[in-house]
Design an enzyme around this catalytic site. Structure first.
Site, PDB file in Angstrom:
ATOM      1  NE  ARG A 125      -0.132   6.458   0.930  1.00  0.00           N
ATOM      2  CZ  ARG A 125      -1.324   6.055   0.510  1.00  0.00           C
ATOM      3  NH1 ARG A 125      -1.530   4.760   0.259  1.00  0.00           N
ATOM      4  NH2 ARG A 125      -2.304   6.918   0.336  1.00  0.00           N
ATOM      5  CD1 TRP A 134       1.838   6.640  -9.977  1.00  0.00           C
ATOM      6  CD2 TRP A 134       1.838   7.286  -7.828  1.00  0.00           C
ATOM      7  NE1 TRP A 134       1.846   8.010  -9.947  1.00  0.00           N
ATOM      8  CE2 TRP A 134       1.849   8.424  -8.642  1.00  0.00           C
ATOM      9  CE3 TRP A 134       1.840   7.436  -6.433  1.00  0.00           C
ATOM     10  CZ2 TRP A 134       1.854   9.717  -8.102  1.00  0.00           C
ATOM     11  CZ3 TRP A 134       1.842   8.708  -5.898  1.00  0.00           C
ATOM     12  CH2 TRP A 134       1.850   9.844  -6.726  1.00  0.00           C
ATOM     13  CG  MET A 160      -2.622   4.972 -13.151  1.00  0.00           C
ATOM     14  SD  MET A 160      -1.261   4.683 -11.999  1.00  0.00           S
ATOM     15  CE  MET A 160      -1.387   2.921 -11.722  1.00  0.00           C
ATOM     16  CB  SER A 216      -3.734   2.418   2.135  1.00  0.00           C
ATOM     17  OG  SER A 216      -3.865   1.862   0.848  1.00  0.00           O
ATOM     18  NE  ARG A 233      -8.339   3.677   0.736  1.00  0.00           N
ATOM     19  CZ  ARG A 233      -8.458   4.770   1.485  1.00  0.00           C
ATOM     20  NH1 ARG A 233      -9.635   5.188   1.877  1.00  0.00           N
ATOM     21  NH2 ARG A 233      -7.368   5.439   1.859  1.00  0.00           N
ATOM     22  CE1 TYR A 262       0.586   6.896  -2.967  1.00  0.00           C
ATOM     23  CE2 TYR A 262       0.285   8.917  -1.693  1.00  0.00           C
ATOM     24  CZ  TYR A 262      -0.222   7.942  -2.525  1.00  0.00           C
ATOM     25  OH  TYR A 262      -1.548   8.000  -2.908  1.00  0.00           O
ATOM     26  CG  HIS A 285       4.565  -6.115  -1.116  1.00  0.00           C
ATOM     27  ND1 HIS A 285       4.692  -4.807  -1.529  1.00  0.00           N
ATOM     28  CD2 HIS A 285       3.352  -6.529  -1.570  1.00  0.00           C
ATOM     29  CE1 HIS A 285       3.614  -4.465  -2.216  1.00  0.00           C
ATOM     30  NE2 HIS A 285       2.788  -5.486  -2.262  1.00  0.00           N
ATOM     31  CE  LYS A 290      -3.347  -1.088  -0.645  1.00  0.00           C
ATOM     32  NZ  LYS A 290      -3.556  -1.723  -1.980  1.00  0.00           N
TER      33      LYS A 290
HETATM   34  P1  A3P Z   1      -5.207   4.425  -0.936  1.00  0.00           P
HETATM   35  O1  A3P Z   1      -5.769   3.147  -0.398  1.00  0.00           O
HETATM   36  O2  A3P Z   1      -4.823   5.370   0.167  1.00  0.00           O
HETATM   37  O3  A3P Z   1      -6.070   5.068  -1.954  1.00  0.00           O
HETATM   38  P2  A3P Z   1       0.011  -0.279  -3.722  1.00  0.00           P
HETATM   39  O4  A3P Z   1       0.055  -0.031  -5.174  1.00  0.00           O
HETATM   40  O5  A3P Z   1       1.379  -0.380  -3.093  1.00  0.00           O
HETATM   41  O6  A3P Z   1      -0.880  -1.418  -3.364  1.00  0.00           O
HETATM   42  O7  A3P Z   1      -0.595   1.025  -3.032  1.00  0.00           O
HETATM   43  C1  A3P Z   1      -1.947   1.348  -3.203  1.00  0.00           C
HETATM   44  C2  A3P Z   1      -2.184   2.763  -2.748  1.00  0.00           C
HETATM   45  O8  A3P Z   1      -1.597   3.657  -3.708  1.00  0.00           O
HETATM   46  C3  A3P Z   1      -3.666   3.099  -2.697  1.00  0.00           C
HETATM   47  O9  A3P Z   1      -3.814   4.078  -1.660  1.00  0.00           O
HETATM   48  C4  A3P Z   1      -3.879   3.677  -4.093  1.00  0.00           C
HETATM   49  O10 A3P Z   1      -5.024   4.467  -4.235  1.00  0.00           O
HETATM   50  C5  A3P Z   1      -2.615   4.493  -4.240  1.00  0.00           C
HETATM   51  N1  A3P Z   1      -2.321   4.809  -5.650  1.00  0.00           N
HETATM   52  C6  A3P Z   1      -2.307   3.969  -6.697  1.00  0.00           C
HETATM   53  N2  A3P Z   1      -2.043   4.629  -7.846  1.00  0.00           N
HETATM   54  C7  A3P Z   1      -1.865   5.918  -7.496  1.00  0.00           C
HETATM   55  C8  A3P Z   1      -1.573   7.103  -8.249  1.00  0.00           C
HETATM   56  N3  A3P Z   1      -1.420   7.070  -9.567  1.00  0.00           N
HETATM   57  N4  A3P Z   1      -1.473   8.255  -7.570  1.00  0.00           N
HETATM   58  C9  A3P Z   1      -1.640   8.290  -6.231  1.00  0.00           C
HETATM   59  N5  A3P Z   1      -1.924   7.216  -5.466  1.00  0.00           N
HETATM   60  C10 A3P Z   1      -2.030   6.031  -6.100  1.00  0.00           C
END
Ligand code: A3P
Length: 280
Positions: free
Chosen positions: A111, A47, A213, A119, A240, A174, A89, A42
């Site tokens: 992050r 990204w 995305m 998250s 999310r 992040y 991870h 998370k």
């Molecule tokens: P939230 O649950 O706070 O929205 P991972 O990819 O490591 O699983 O992390 C997921 C988290 O990154 C989620 O956070 C998701 O929404 C956020 N995320 C994914 N793509 C993103 C983007 N392009 N910009 C900002 N946050 C992003």
């Protein structure tokens, strides 16, 4: 806990990461040009993966996570002919030895822990591959004890602390990525040794924005071969809110105090964690 998780070396993993595979990671055959995309869950893994996949003429293939599946994963990873970008991870200590010996490039995305906890709480609720959880309060206790998948956030960060200045390791935050995507995308392309023009960088920044995305994922059918997190191949579970500071909507003042006390105690010598003092 439950049947979807199991413990390996004291750390919780998804049962989709077989014990046999975890036990055999040290026999992974790293290539000098491999790139590892590492994170605590998370932290923005999808990204960064999307950024890398959008670099023009990069000649790379994003593979599934190294710790996902059974022992056949190590054979499967040999079948890629292009430069591999391998997500994981795993903490520094658990990374296959070979990667460290060959000094493969590693991008570590971090992050702030409060947003990461919120998250991951939602991931626990929405992702059928994770145990069910009733309340935020209950989850936060597990998170603080490190009784969650991939263990303690604090220990994960600490495992990278002494390697943060190694020249084969790039640390991305992040929150900085949110503030200035182009600048951080440039850092990534430069680190990978790829020459990308500023206008292309800006284009990548646009294409990998949260809203882009999220929208693209809603239209896409989930391709199980395009799995970035070992906890799901369903991208619809990932996007999310994508915001900095959402934790404020979850933490009571007492929870914040308890969290900050543990943070101060565990991370007092951590320069990496120092970046997050502004986000508490
Ligand atoms: P939230 O649950 O706070 O929205 P991972 O990819 O490591 O699983 O992390 C997921 C988290 O990154 C989620 O956070 C998701 O929404 C956020 N995320 C994914 N793509 C993103 C983007 N392009 N910009 C900002 N946050 C992003």
């Amino acid at each position: 806990q439950s049947s979807v998780l199991h413990k390996f070396k004291g750390i919780l993993f998804s049962t989709m990461s077989s014990e046999e595979l975890l036990n055999s990671l040290d026999s992974f055959d790293a290539r000098e040009d491999d790139v590892f995309l590492v994170s605590y869950p998370k932290s923005g893994t999808h990204w960064i993966a999307e950024v890398i996949e959008n670099i023009p003429n990069a000649r790379i293939t994003l593979t599934p996570p190294i710790e996902l599946g059974d022992i056949s994963k190590l054979e499967e990873l040999k079948t890629y002919s292009e430069r591999r970008v391998i997500p994981t991870h795993l903490s520094y200590d658990m990374l296959p030895m070979n990667i460290k010996q060959k000094q493969c490039k590693i991008i570590y995305i971090i992050r702030n822990p409060k947003d990461t906890a919120v998250s991951l709480f939602h991931y626990y609720r929405d992702n059928p591959n994770l145990p069910s959880i009733e309340t935020w309060h209950e989850f936060l206790e597990l998170f603080l004890r490190g009784d969650v998948v991939y263990g303690s956030w604090f220990d994960h960060i600490l495992s990278w602390e002494e390697h943060k200045n190694a020249k084969n390791i790039l640390i991305i935050f992040y929150e900085e990525m949110k503030k200035d995507p182009s600048k951080n995308i440039k850092k990534i392309t430069t680190f990978l040794g790829l020459n990308v023009s500023d206008s292309e960088i800006n284009k990548i920044a646009w294409k990998t924005s949260f809203s882009e995305m999220k929208n693209n994922t809603a239209e896409e059918n989930c391709d199980p071969n395009h799995t970035i997190c070992a906890l799901t191949s369903n991208r619809k579970l990932v996007f999310r809110k994508g915001a900095v500071g959402d934790w404020i909507n979850y933490f009571t003042s007492k929870q914040k105090r308890v969290f900050d006390e543990l943070f101060t105690e565990k991370m007092k010598h951590s320069e990496l964690a120092g970046h997050f003092r502004d986000y508490s």
